[in-house]
Scaffold this motif. Structure first.
Motif, short mmCIF file in Angstrom:
data_model
loop_
_atom_site.label_atom_id
_atom_site.label_comp_id
_atom_site.label_asym_id
_atom_site.label_seq_id
_atom_site.Cartn_x
_atom_site.Cartn_y
_atom_site.Cartn_z
N THR A 388 0.76 -1.27 0.08
CA THR A 388 -0.31 -0.15 -0.04
C THR A 388 1.02 1.23 0.44
N PHE A 389 1.45 1.23 0.58
CA PHE A 389 2.35 2.33 0.87
C PHE A 389 3.09 2.77 -0.13
N ALA A 390 4.14 1.63 -0.44
CA ALA A 390 4.69 1.80 -1.86
C ALA A 390 4.31 2.15 -3.50
N ALA A 391 2.28 1.77 -3.45
CA ALA A 391 1.71 2.21 -4.46
C ALA A 391 1.43 4.20 -4.33
N VAL A 392 2.13 4.81 -2.93
CA VAL A 392 1.64 5.88 -2.27
C VAL A 392 2.72 6.45 -3.50
N GLU A 393 4.07 6.07 -3.20
CA GLU A 393 4.86 6.41 -3.77
C GLU A 393 5.55 6.52 -5.09
N GLN A 394 4.92 5.34 -5.78
CA GLN A 394 4.87 5.22 -7.41
C GLN A 394 2.98 6.15 -7.23
N MET A 395 2.52 6.99 -7.62
CA MET A 395 1.61 7.63 -7.97
C MET A 395 2.15 8.91 -7.54
N THR A 396 3.09 9.41 -6.90
CA THR A 396 3.94 10.32 -6.89
C THR A 396 4.75 10.65 -7.44
N ASP A 397 5.17 9.62 -7.91
CA ASP A 397 6.59 9.23 -8.68
C ASP A 397 5.47 9.48 -10.03
N ALA A 398 4.15 9.15 -10.24
CA ALA A 398 3.18 8.88 -11.45
C ALA A 398 3.49 10.25 -12.21
N LEU A 399 2.80 11.13 -11.15
CA LEU A 399 2.19 12.63 -11.02
C LEU A 399 3.36 13.66 -11.59
N GLY A 400 4.32 13.29 -11.46
CA GLY A 400 5.98 14.14 -11.94
C GLY A 400 5.98 13.66 -12.81
N SER A 401 5.99 12.19 -13.18
CA SER A 401 6.44 11.55 -14.49
C SER A 401 5.71 12.33 -16.14
N MET A 402 4.44 12.43 -15.26
CA MET A 402 2.93 12.72 -16.53
C MET A 402 2.56 10.91 -16.73
N LYS A 403 3.11 9.30 -15.77
CA LYS A 403 3.17 8.13 -16.24
C LYS A 403 1.66 8.24 -15.57
N LEU A 404 0.20 8.99 -15.39
CA LEU A 404 -1.17 8.46 -14.33
C LEU A 404 -0.91 6.95 -14.37
N ASP A 405 -0.92 6.19 -16.08
CA ASP A 405 -1.99 4.71 -16.01
C ASP A 405 -0.62 4.22 -15.13
#
Length: 643
Positions: A388-405
C-alpha cells in the motif's frame, strides 16, 4: 513548488466536443486536483478558440453569423465540463474583451519594436488547418498535417520575425529536456527545426476573412488565429493587468496539448514569448490520439465517441477512470466498447467494488458495523501495508513524470493484494473459530488499505471515492482526503460506525451474439456417413462453450428462515464475491460447507428464490447414497476455469 499552473488547449467551436477533448481536460483536472490536495496554489485554465476560418465556415454552412456559431457551441463544452466534474479555475473565450485587449497590446508593441513587418505573401494555404505552407512543406502537393488540398494565395500581409530565432530555440530545447515532453515529441520538433525556419504570417486581410481580432495598426487586417489564441495562456493569469498574480503562476507548469498542434506550441509560442520578453513555460506535454479500434476518430467515418453518452450509460467516474488508465500519456490509445467494459468490470466491479463489499459486510456482521481494533501485526499484514505504501510512492512518481496510468496500476495493485490478503488470512474461518482479535486485525488492515486507495483514486473518481470514504466511516468532513494522510497508517479510528454499502460499481452484464439463426433452425444432426439421424440430444462443442464453469470457495453458509431445503451461500469466484441459493440443506449443514472449493455455473441468469437473489448455480451429483457436491481436487484456487 510555489504554484501549479496547468492549461488545456483552447478548443475550436466549429463542432461539439469529443473523447479527445474530454481526455485532455480530465487529465488536466486530475493533475490540478492532486496539487490542490497537496495544498499547492493551483490555477487550471481551459476555454474555447472562437476566431478563424474554421469557425467562419462552420457558421456559413449553417447560414448563421460566426458569433452565433460560437454562442451555440461553447455551451456544449461548458455542459460537458460540468458533467465531467471539471474543476477549472477560469474559462477563456477568445471573443471576450479581456482577451482581445491583451492580444492587441502585444501586437502593437511587437510592431513598434520592429518584430512585425508588412510584405507580400505568396504560397499555399490550408483552410482546415488555417496555416500557410511553402512548396517544400507540402506532401505530394497537399497539406502535410491533414492531407487535404491547399489553395495558392498571393496577397500583402504582416509577418512576425520568427526565422532569426531558429538557432536560439534549438539551443534552448537541447539545454532544457523537460521543455517538450515526451522525448519523442521533442525529437519531432528538433526534426522540424532542421529545415530553414521562415517568418510567420500573422495576419489575414478582412477582404478574405473578417472574423478575427483587428490589428491595432491596420484596420484592414485581422490577426492570424494561432497568434491570437496562444496569448490566452498569459493573458488570463494576469499578464498586463495583474503583475502579482501573473508572477505567482507564470511560467506555466504544463501546457497539455494534442500531438497535432505540436509545432504551434513548441516553435511559434516560445519565439513569441521571447519577443514579448517573458519566460517560457516549464513543460509542453503532447499526448497521443484516441483511435476507435485501429482507425483514427473522425466525423466523416461516423466513429466519434460521445463523452456525454458514455457518462450517461456507464457513469462519470468510470469514464474518467477508463480514459486515464487506458492511455499512456504521449502514446495513442484505442477505444472500443469491449475495452471499456472489460476494464470497468475487472478493475472497478470485480476488484475494487467487490473488495470493499467483502470488507464492509464482514465488519457489519462480526463487529456491529464498527471499525474493529487492530491487534498484533503478523508478516502477512505487514506485506499488505508495504504494498500500500509503495503504491503511494509510485503514484507520487507518476504525477511528476506524467505517467498516471502507472500510478493507477499501482493503486489497483493494492486492491488485488487486498483480495489475496483475504484469501491468505481467511477471515470467514477466523469468524467460525471465534478468533475475534485476529479477525479484527485482518479487517482493520484491509479497511486501512482501502482508505489509502480511496485517497489515491480520489482525483480521478471524486464522487465514487468520496462515497467509498463515507462507507469506511470517514464523515463528510473527511470525504476529501489529505494526501499527507496517505503516507500514515492507523488513520481509521476503531469503534467508528461504518455506513451501509450500495453497489459502488455495478457489474456491466453483456450478452453474446446469438448464433446464426438460419443454422439454429436446423434440428437435424449429421452422422459421420452424411445421412440424416434422429435428434438424440447431441450437442455441438460450441454449445458446451456457452456454459461458463469456474471454481469457487464458500465463505458464508447459512439457513434461510422458513425454508428447510435451501441454504444461502456467499462464494468467492477469484476476487469476485457472489451470492447463490442452493437446495442442499437436507444433505449439508452450513458449518461443513465453509472453506470448500466447489464448481459453479457463473453465466446463469440471476434468479430470485424466496425473496433472495441467486447469482449462479453449484454442481452436484445425486445417487442412491444422497447428494455429492462437485469439488476441486487438491489446492485449486477459486476462479479457475473448468472445462
Amino acid at each position: 513548488m510555489k504554484s501549479f499552473y496547468i492549461t488545456t488547449p483552447i478548443y475550436y467551436v466549429n463542432d461539439k466536443p469529443h473523447i479527445g477533448h474530454a481526455y485532455t481536460t480530465i487529465l488536466a483536472d486530475v493533475l490540478a486536483r492532486y496539487h490542490r490536495l497537496l495544498d499547492v496554489p493551483t490555477f487550471f485554465l481551459t476555454g474555447t478558440d472562437e476566431h478563424g476560418q474554421k469557425v467562419a465556415e462552420a457558421a456559413k454552412a449553417k447560414g448563421i453569423e460566426p458569433i452565433e456559431q460560437c454562442e451555440t457551441t461553447v455551451v456544449r463544452f461548458r455542459e460537458l465540463w460540468e458533467k465531467l466534474e471539471i474543476t477549472n479555475d477560469d474559462f477563456i473565450r477568445t471573443t471576450e474583451d479581456r482577451h482581445k485587449r491583451v492580444v492587441q497590446e502585444i501586437l502593437q508593441r511587437l510592431y513598434d519594436d520592429g518584430e512585425i513587418y508588412k510584405a507580400n505573401y505568396e504560397g499555399s494555404y490550408c483552410t482546415p488547418c488555417e496555416r500557410f505552407y511553402t512548396d517544400k512543406d507540402l506532401v505530394e502537393g497537399r497539406c502535410p498535417e491533414c492531407n487535404r488540398d491547399v489553395d495558392t494565395i498571393i496577397e500583402p500581409n504582416y509577418f512576425f520575425r520568427m526565422g532569426k530565432e531558429q538557432e536560439w530555440l534549438i539551443e534552448y530545447i537541447d539545454n532544457h529536456p523537460e521543455f517538450i515532453q515526451p522525448a519523442h515529441r521533442r525529437n519531432e520538433t528538433l526534426g522540424f527545426l532542421r529545415k530553414p525556419l521562415g517568418d510567420l504570417c500573422i495576419s489575414r486581410p478582412k477582404s478574405r476573412l473578417s472574423w478575427g481580432i483587428e490589428l491595432p495598426f491596420d484596420k484592414d487586417y485581422v490577426c492570424y488565429v494561432w497568434f491570437d489564441a496562444l496569448i490566452n495562456y498569459i493573458g488570463v493569469p494576469g499578464y498586463g493587468s495583474d503583475d502579482s498574480r501573473f508572477s505567482k503562476f507564470w511560467p506555466a507548469t504544463y501546457h497539455l496539448i494534442g500531438k497535432d498542434i505540436l509545432t504551434t506550441h513548441t516553435v511559434y509560442w516560445p519565439i513569441m514569448l521571447k519577443a514579448i520578453g517573458i519566460d517560457l513555460p516549464q513543460t509542453i506535454f503532447a499526448h497521443g490520439w484516441w483511435l476507435v479500434g485501429k482507425d483514427k476518430m473522425g466525423k466523416s467515418l461516423g466513429n466519434v465517441v460521445d463523452p456525454m453518452k458514455m457518462c450517461d450509460d456507464y457513469g462519470i467516474d468510470a469514464f474518467r477512470y477508463f480514459l486515464l488508465a487506458e492511455m499512456t500519456p504521449g502514446n495513442d490509445a484505442s477505444f472500443t466498447d469491449k475495452a471499456f467494459i472489460d476494464r470497468y468490470n475487472t478493475d472497478l466491479a470485480d476488484n475494487l467494488g467487490n473488495m470493499l463489499n467483502r470488507a464492509v459486510k464482514l465488519i457489519h456482521r462480526y463487529f456491529d458495523g464498527r471499525i474493529p481494533e487492530a491487534g498484533p501485526e503478523e508478516d502477512v499484514d505487514a506485506q499488505l501495508k508495504s504494498v500500500t505504501f509503495a503504491a503511494v510512492e509510485q503514484m507520487t512518481d507518476a504525477l511528476g513524470s506524467m505517467k498516471l496510468d502507472r500510478g493507477l496500476d499501482a493503486a489497483m495493485g493494492v486492491v488485488k493484494e487486498c483480495n489475496r490478503y483475504f484469501e491468505q488470512t481467511a477471515p470467514w474461518i477466523l469468524a467460525k473459530e471465534k478468533n475475534t482479535e485476529r479477525l479484527g486485525t485482518v479487517l482493520y488492515t484491509a479497511a486501512e488499505s482501502l482508505r489509502i486507495v480511496s485517497g489515491l483514486l480520489f482525483p480521478i473518481m471524486p464522487t465514487k471515492m468520496a462515497a467509498m470514504r463515507e462507507v469506511l466511516g470517514l464523515g463528510e468532513d473527511k470525504a476529501t482526503p489529505k494526501l499527507a494522510d496517505l503516507s500514515r497508517w492507523a488513520v481509521l479510528e476503531s469503534g467508528t460506525k461504518i455506513q451501509d454499502l450500495h453497489s459502488l460499481f455495478p457489474r456491466i452484464e453483456t450478452q453474446k451474439n446469438e448464433s446464426n439463426p438460419t443454422k439454429k433452425n436446423k434440428d437435424k444432426h449429421k452422422m459421420n456417413d452424411g445421412k440424416d439421424a434422429p435428434d438424440l440430444g447431441v450437442i455441438d462443442i460450441s454449445d458446451v462453450g456457452k456454459v461458463k464453469l469456474k471454481t469457487a470457495k464458500i465463505i458464508v453458509a447459512e439457513k434461510i428462515e422458513g425454508a428447510d431445503r435451501i441454504l444461502r451461500l456467499e462464494i468467492m469466484v477469484g476476487s469476485e464475491q457472489r451470492q447463490i441459493i442452493a437446495g442442499i440443506a437436507q444433505y449439508y449443514s452450513p458449518e461443513e460447507l465453509i472453506g470448500k472449493t466447489i464448481v459453479v455455473v457463473t453465466n446463469l441468469k440471476p434468479a430470485t428464490i424466496r425473496g433472495v437473489e441467486s447469482n449462479g448455480m453449484l454442481l452436484a451429483a445425486k445417487d442412491k447414497d444422497g447428494l455429492h457436491l462437485i469439488t476441486a481436487d487438491g489446492n485449486c484456487e477459486s476462479g479457475a476455469e473448468v472445462g
